[in-house]
Scaffold this motif. Structure first.
Motif, PDB file in Angstrom:
ATOM      1  N   VAL A   6      -6.653   0.324  -6.929  1.00 32.73           N
ATOM      2  CA  VAL A   6      -7.406   1.045  -5.902  1.00 32.73           C
ATOM      3  C   VAL A   6      -8.515   0.128  -5.378  1.00 32.73           C
ATOM      4  O   VAL A   6      -9.216  -0.524  -6.161  1.00 32.73           O
ATOM      5  CB  VAL A   6      -8.027   2.347  -6.466  1.00 32.73           C
ATOM      6  CG1 VAL A   6      -8.821   3.077  -5.398  1.00 32.73           C
ATOM      7  CG2 VAL A   6      -6.940   3.238  -7.055  1.00 32.73           C
ATOM      8  N   ARG A   7      -8.655   0.108  -4.059  1.00 31.63           N
ATOM      9  CA  ARG A   7      -9.742  -0.637  -3.421  1.00 31.63           C
ATOM     10  C   ARG A   7     -10.543   0.311  -2.543  1.00 31.63           C
ATOM     11  O   ARG A   7      -9.986   1.174  -1.873  1.00 31.63           O
ATOM     12  CB  ARG A   7      -9.188  -1.758  -2.548  1.00 31.63           C
ATOM     13  CG  ARG A   7      -8.540  -2.857  -3.321  1.00 31.63           C
ATOM     14  CD  ARG A   7      -7.934  -3.873  -2.367  1.00 31.63           C
ATOM     15  NE  ARG A   7      -7.385  -4.960  -3.134  1.00 31.63           N
ATOM     16  CZ  ARG A   7      -7.696  -6.222  -2.957  1.00 31.63           C
ATOM     17  NH1 ARG A   7      -8.531  -6.571  -1.996  1.00 31.63           N
ATOM     18  NH2 ARG A   7      -7.155  -7.151  -3.707  1.00 31.63           N
ATOM     19  N   TYR A  11       0.866  -1.175   0.000  1.00 31.96           N
ATOM     20  CA  TYR A  11       0.000   0.000   0.000  1.00 31.96           C
ATOM     21  C   TYR A  11       0.903   1.225   0.000  1.00 31.96           C
ATOM     22  O   TYR A  11       1.808   1.326   0.818  1.00 31.96           O
ATOM     23  CB  TYR A  11      -0.891   0.025   1.242  1.00 31.96           C
ATOM     24  CG  TYR A  11      -1.991  -1.005   1.198  1.00 31.96           C
ATOM     25  CD1 TYR A  11      -3.148  -0.765   0.480  1.00 31.96           C
ATOM     26  CD2 TYR A  11      -1.859  -2.212   1.863  1.00 31.96           C
ATOM     27  CE1 TYR A  11      -4.158  -1.714   0.418  1.00 31.96           C
ATOM     28  CE2 TYR A  11      -2.865  -3.162   1.805  1.00 31.96           C
ATOM     29  CZ  TYR A  11      -4.004  -2.906   1.085  1.00 31.96           C
ATOM     30  OH  TYR A  11      -4.994  -3.831   1.022  1.00 31.96           O
ATOM     31  N   SER A  48      -0.579   4.471  -0.264  1.00 29.40           N
ATOM     32  CA  SER A  48      -1.334   5.565   0.344  1.00 29.40           C
ATOM     33  C   SER A  48      -2.749   5.087   0.676  1.00 29.40           C
ATOM     34  O   SER A  48      -3.240   4.132   0.068  1.00 29.40           O
ATOM     35  CB  SER A  48      -1.409   6.767  -0.607  1.00 29.40           C
ATOM     36  OG  SER A  48      -1.859   7.920   0.077  1.00 29.40           O
ATOM     37  N   THR A  49      -3.354   5.759   1.621  1.00 30.30           N
ATOM     38  CA  THR A  49      -4.771   5.529   1.936  1.00 30.30           C
ATOM     39  C   THR A  49      -5.391   6.885   2.269  1.00 30.30           C
ATOM     40  O   THR A  49      -4.765   7.715   2.924  1.00 30.30           O
ATOM     41  CB  THR A  49      -4.962   4.574   3.132  1.00 30.30           C
ATOM     42  OG1 THR A  49      -4.357   5.137   4.284  1.00 30.30           O
ATOM     43  CG2 THR A  49      -4.358   3.210   2.857  1.00 30.30           C
ATOM     44  N   LEU A  96      -7.790   2.600  -0.697  1.00 29.39           N
ATOM     45  CA  LEU A  96      -6.488   1.988  -0.500  1.00 29.39           C
ATOM     46  C   LEU A  96      -5.770   1.946  -1.838  1.00 29.39           C
ATOM     47  O   LEU A  96      -6.296   1.384  -2.808  1.00 29.39           O
ATOM     48  CB  LEU A  96      -6.645   0.568   0.048  1.00 29.39           C
ATOM     49  CG  LEU A  96      -7.497   0.436   1.313  1.00 29.39           C
ATOM     50  CD1 LEU A  96      -7.725  -1.027   1.645  1.00 29.39           C
ATOM     51  CD2 LEU A  96      -6.838   1.150   2.462  1.00 29.39           C
ATOM     52  N   ILE A  97      -4.586   2.526  -1.912  1.00 35.41           N
ATOM     53  CA  ILE A  97      -3.837   2.634  -3.157  1.00 35.41           C
ATOM     54  C   ILE A  97      -2.653   1.675  -3.093  1.00 35.41           C
ATOM     55  O   ILE A  97      -1.861   1.728  -2.146  1.00 35.41           O
ATOM     56  CB  ILE A  97      -3.317   4.074  -3.390  1.00 35.41           C
ATOM     57  CG1 ILE A  97      -4.406   5.116  -3.142  1.00 35.41           C
ATOM     58  CG2 ILE A  97      -2.693   4.188  -4.769  1.00 35.41           C
ATOM     59  CD1 ILE A  97      -5.585   5.058  -4.080  1.00 35.41           C
ATOM     60  N   GLN A  98      -2.527   0.820  -4.115  1.00 33.96           N
ATOM     61  CA  GLN A  98      -1.482  -0.193  -4.140  1.00 33.96           C
ATOM     62  C   GLN A  98      -0.758  -0.211  -5.480  1.00 33.96           C
ATOM     63  O   GLN A  98      -1.307   0.213  -6.496  1.00 33.96           O
ATOM     64  CB  GLN A  98      -2.082  -1.586  -3.942  1.00 33.96           C
ATOM     65  CG  GLN A  98      -2.843  -1.750  -2.648  1.00 33.96           C
ATOM     66  CD  GLN A  98      -3.553  -3.076  -2.613  1.00 33.96           C
ATOM     67  OE1 GLN A  98      -4.536  -3.255  -3.317  1.00 33.96           O
ATOM     68  NE2 GLN A  98      -3.046  -4.000  -1.822  1.00 33.96           N
ATOM     69  N   LYS A 104     -13.060  -2.453  -6.735  1.00 34.65           N
ATOM     70  CA  LYS A 104     -11.658  -2.451  -7.156  1.00 34.65           C
ATOM     71  C   LYS A 104     -11.568  -1.735  -8.494  1.00 34.65           C
ATOM     72  O   LYS A 104     -12.481  -1.823  -9.309  1.00 34.65           O
ATOM     73  CB  LYS A 104     -11.136  -3.874  -7.331  1.00 34.65           C
ATOM     74  CG  LYS A 104     -11.119  -4.688  -6.070  1.00 34.65           C
ATOM     75  CD  LYS A 104     -10.625  -6.092  -6.369  1.00 34.65           C
ATOM     76  CE  LYS A 104     -10.717  -6.975  -5.145  1.00 34.65           C
ATOM     77  NZ  LYS A 104     -10.287  -8.349  -5.440  1.00 34.65           N
ATOM     78  N   LYS A 111       5.902   5.513   0.702  1.00 35.02           N
ATOM     79  CA  LYS A 111       4.549   6.009   0.945  1.00 35.02           C
ATOM     80  C   LYS A 111       4.391   7.395   0.331  1.00 35.02           C
ATOM     81  O   LYS A 111       5.342   8.181   0.275  1.00 35.02           O
ATOM     82  CB  LYS A 111       4.251   6.099   2.446  1.00 35.02           C
ATOM     83  CG  LYS A 111       4.364   4.788   3.183  1.00 35.02           C
ATOM     84  CD  LYS A 111       3.214   3.892   2.875  1.00 35.02           C
ATOM     85  CE  LYS A 111       3.295   2.647   3.761  1.00 35.02           C
ATOM     86  NZ  LYS A 111       2.595   1.530   3.248  1.00 35.02           N
TER      87      LYS A 111
END
Length: 86
Positions: free
Chosen positions: A26-27, A3, A5-6, A11-13, A32, A81
């Motif tokens: 992105v979730r 991850y 960032s959030t 949630l960014i992966q 998704k 991050k």
């Protein structure tokens, strides 16, 4: 997949050793999506218009950092991050 960032429940992966073009995953709850880093377009998935715009704004603000992270992940290195959207 780390991850990076959030913010606002998003949630960014990024995946390691991923295929081009540069993109993020992105979730949000059960949704998704995949976004192209270069142009901010959502290329796959489903997010509300509000969340799509939030992610696109964040990409616009952090595009250079995202490209650096993309290169790290492509080389199997840990990405850093990135500041969340506030």
């Amino acid at each position: 997949m780390p991850y990076i960032s959030t913010f606002f429940g998003l949630l960014i992966q990024m995946y390691f050793d991923e295929h081009n073009p540069p993109h993020i995953h992105v979730r949000f709850q059960n949704d998704k999506a995949i976004f192209n880093i270069q142009n901010g377009d959502m290329t796959h998935g489903n997010l509300s218009n509000r969340n799509r715009r939030l992610v696109q704004a964040w990409i616009e603000l952090h595009r250079d950092e995202l490209i650096l992270n993309w290169e790290l992940c492509r080389n199997d290195e840990q990405p850093f991050k990135i500041e969340p959207l506030r």
